[in-house]
Write a protein that holds these residues in place. Structure first.
Motif, PDB file in Angstrom:
ATOM      1  N   GLY A 219       0.819  -1.198   0.000  1.00 23.57           N
ATOM      2  CA  GLY A 219       0.000   0.000   0.000  1.00 23.57           C
ATOM      3  C   GLY A 219       0.856   1.252   0.000  1.00 23.57           C
ATOM      4  N   GLU A 220       0.196   2.392   0.060  1.00 21.16           N
ATOM      5  CA  GLU A 220       0.874   3.683   0.001  1.00 21.16           C
ATOM      6  C   GLU A 220       1.862   3.839   1.159  1.00 21.16           C
ATOM      7  OE1 GLU A 220      -0.264   8.456  -0.132  1.00 21.16           O
ATOM      8  OE2 GLU A 220      -1.841   6.925  -0.138  1.00 21.16           O
ATOM      9  N   GLY A 221       3.044   4.341   0.849  1.00 25.69           N
ATOM     10  CA  GLY A 221       4.056   4.568   1.871  1.00 25.69           C
ATOM     11  C   GLY A 221       4.853   3.344   2.246  1.00 25.69           C
ATOM     12  N   ARG A 223       7.364  -0.073   0.872  1.00 27.67           N
ATOM     13  CA  ARG A 223       8.223  -0.486  -0.233  1.00 27.67           C
ATOM     14  C   ARG A 223       8.902  -1.801   0.122  1.00 27.67           C
ATOM     15  NH1 ARG A 223      13.829   0.271  -0.318  1.00 27.67           N
ATOM     16  NH2 ARG A 223      14.697   1.017   1.650  1.00 27.67           N
ATOM     17  N   ASP A 241       5.028   2.112   7.279  1.00 28.28           N
ATOM     18  CA  ASP A 241       4.848   3.371   7.999  1.00 28.28           C
ATOM     19  C   ASP A 241       4.920   3.086   9.498  1.00 28.28           C
ATOM     20  OD1 ASP A 241       4.071   5.737   9.151  1.00 28.28           O
ATOM     21  OD2 ASP A 241       2.133   5.847   8.150  1.00 28.28           O
TER      22      ASP A 241
END
Length: 291
Positions: A219-221, A223, A241
Motif C-alpha cells: 500500500g501507500e508509503g 516499499r 509506515d
C-alpha cells in the motif's frame, strides 16, 4: 625394503571417520520450519509448547537466561532455547541434544551451551526431526518482556536479574501477522519480515512478477526493502509506515500473500518475460545471507 612395502595395512580397530557436513536447511521437513527460523533470528521474546513424538512437557523459548541452551525452572517447567551463540554444523542436532538433556534434567539445572563437540554417530537420532511430531505447528505466545523466565511471584536475583534487565531493554516491539510473518518496530522504522517456505528460485520469480506489475508493496508509503536468507529459506522484508499500528497491516499482508500465491501458480504456464527477468535480477542484488 622400500617405503611402499613398509606401509601398514588398515587398522581393523580404528573407527571410520564421520564427516561433519554443514546443514544449510536444518529445519527442513518440519511444518513449523518458518516459525522456527523467525524465532531463531529476529523474534525477541516468545514461547511455544513443543509437540514431542514420544510425549513430554517442554517449552521452546527464543532467549533463555544468560542465553542458555536449556534449563529447568524451580517449579519444574522445562525450557529449550533457540537463540544461542554456540553452534555446530547442524543446528537441528544441537537443539535435539539439548532437548534430550532437558527431558532428564532436574529443577534448577542449566545447560549453558549445546553439545557441539560429541562426534556425530551415524545412528544418532537426536535431530529435531527425530524428536518432534513433524506435522505439528507451533502455538506461539509473544511476550513484551522476559518475565516468563521466572515462576509466578518469583523475583530474579544475581546473574539472572542482570540478564533479565539487559534482555528486556533490548526488546523491539513485535507482532505476529501470520505464519512466519512478523511486524517489527526497529527504532524509527517498521518492517514486515516474512519467512517463506517456498524454494528460493520459485519465490524470487513470483516476487519479480509482482514487482514488474507494480504490486509488490503493501500500500501507500510502503516499499519492498530486500530479503535475506536464513537457514535455507528466503525472508523478504518490507518497509512500513512506523506510525501505523501492527494490526493495520494484517489485511494488506493477506492481500499480498494472495497475489504471491497466484504468481507462484502462474510460473509453470507463464515463464518470466524480459521485464520480469530484469526485475528478478534487481531483487537478487538486494539479498543478504545469514546463518
Amino acid at each position: 625394503m622400500g617405503k611402499g612395502a613398509r606401509k601398514k595395512g588398515p587398522n581393523p580397530d580404528r573407527k571410520p571417520k564421520v564427516r561433519d557436513v554443514f546443514v544449510g536447511q536444518p529445519f527442513e521437513g518440519l511444518a513449523a520450519e518458518p516459525e522456527l527460523i523467525a524465532l531463531r533470528e529476529f523474534v525477541p521474546s516468545a514461547t511455544a509448547k513443543l509437540t514431542l513424538a514420544e510425549g513430554g512437557d517442554v517449552t521452546l523459548g527464543t532467549v533463555l537466561p544468560m542465553a542458555a541452551a536449556a534449563f529447568v525452572r524451580s517449579d519444574g517447567q522445562r525450557y529449550l532455547g533457540l537463540q544461542v551463540q554456540t553452534r555446530s554444523s547442524d543446528i537441528s542436532r544441537d537443539l535435539g541434544r539439548s532437548l534430550r538433556w532437558v527431558l532428564d534434567a532436574k529443577p534448577g539445572d542449566v545447560l549453558s551451551v549445546p553439545d557441539t563437540t560429541t562426534p556425530t554417530d551415524p545412528d544418532e537420532h537426536n535431530r529435531l526431526q527425530d524428536l518432534l511430531a513433524p506435522a505439528a505447528e507451533l502455538e506461539l505466545t509473544l511476550h513484551s518482556d522476559f518475565g516468563w523466565w521466572l515462576p509466578e511471584d518469583a523475583d530474579a536475583s544475581g546473574d539472572v536479574a542482570v540478564s533479565l534487565e539487559r534482555a528486556n531493554a533490548a526488546i523491539m516491539p513485535t507482532e505476529r501477522l501470520g505464519a512466519g510473518a512478523y511486524w517489527v518496530l526497529a527504532g524509527e522504522k517498521a518492517h514486515l519480515r516474512w519467512v517463506r517456505p517456498e524454494p528460493e528460485n520459485l519465490l524470487l520469480q513470483a516476487l519479480a512478477r509482482l514487482s514488474a506489475a507494480g504490486t509488490l508493496g503493501l500500500g501507500e508509503g510502503t516499499r519492498y526493502a530486500g530479503s535475506f536468507r536464513a537457514h535455507g529459506l528466503l525472508v523478504p522484508v518490507w518497509d512500513l509506515d512506523p506510525e501505523a499500528h501492527a494490526r493495520e497491516w494484517a489485511e494488506p499482508k493477506d492481500a499480498l500473500g494472495a497475489r504471491l500465491e497466484e504468481a507462484l501458480k502462474s510460473l509453470d504456464a507463464e515463464p518470466l518475460n524480459a521485464t520480469e527477468r530484469r526485475a528478478r535480477d534487481g531483487l537478487i542484488g538486494r539479498q543478504l545471507t545469514i546463518r
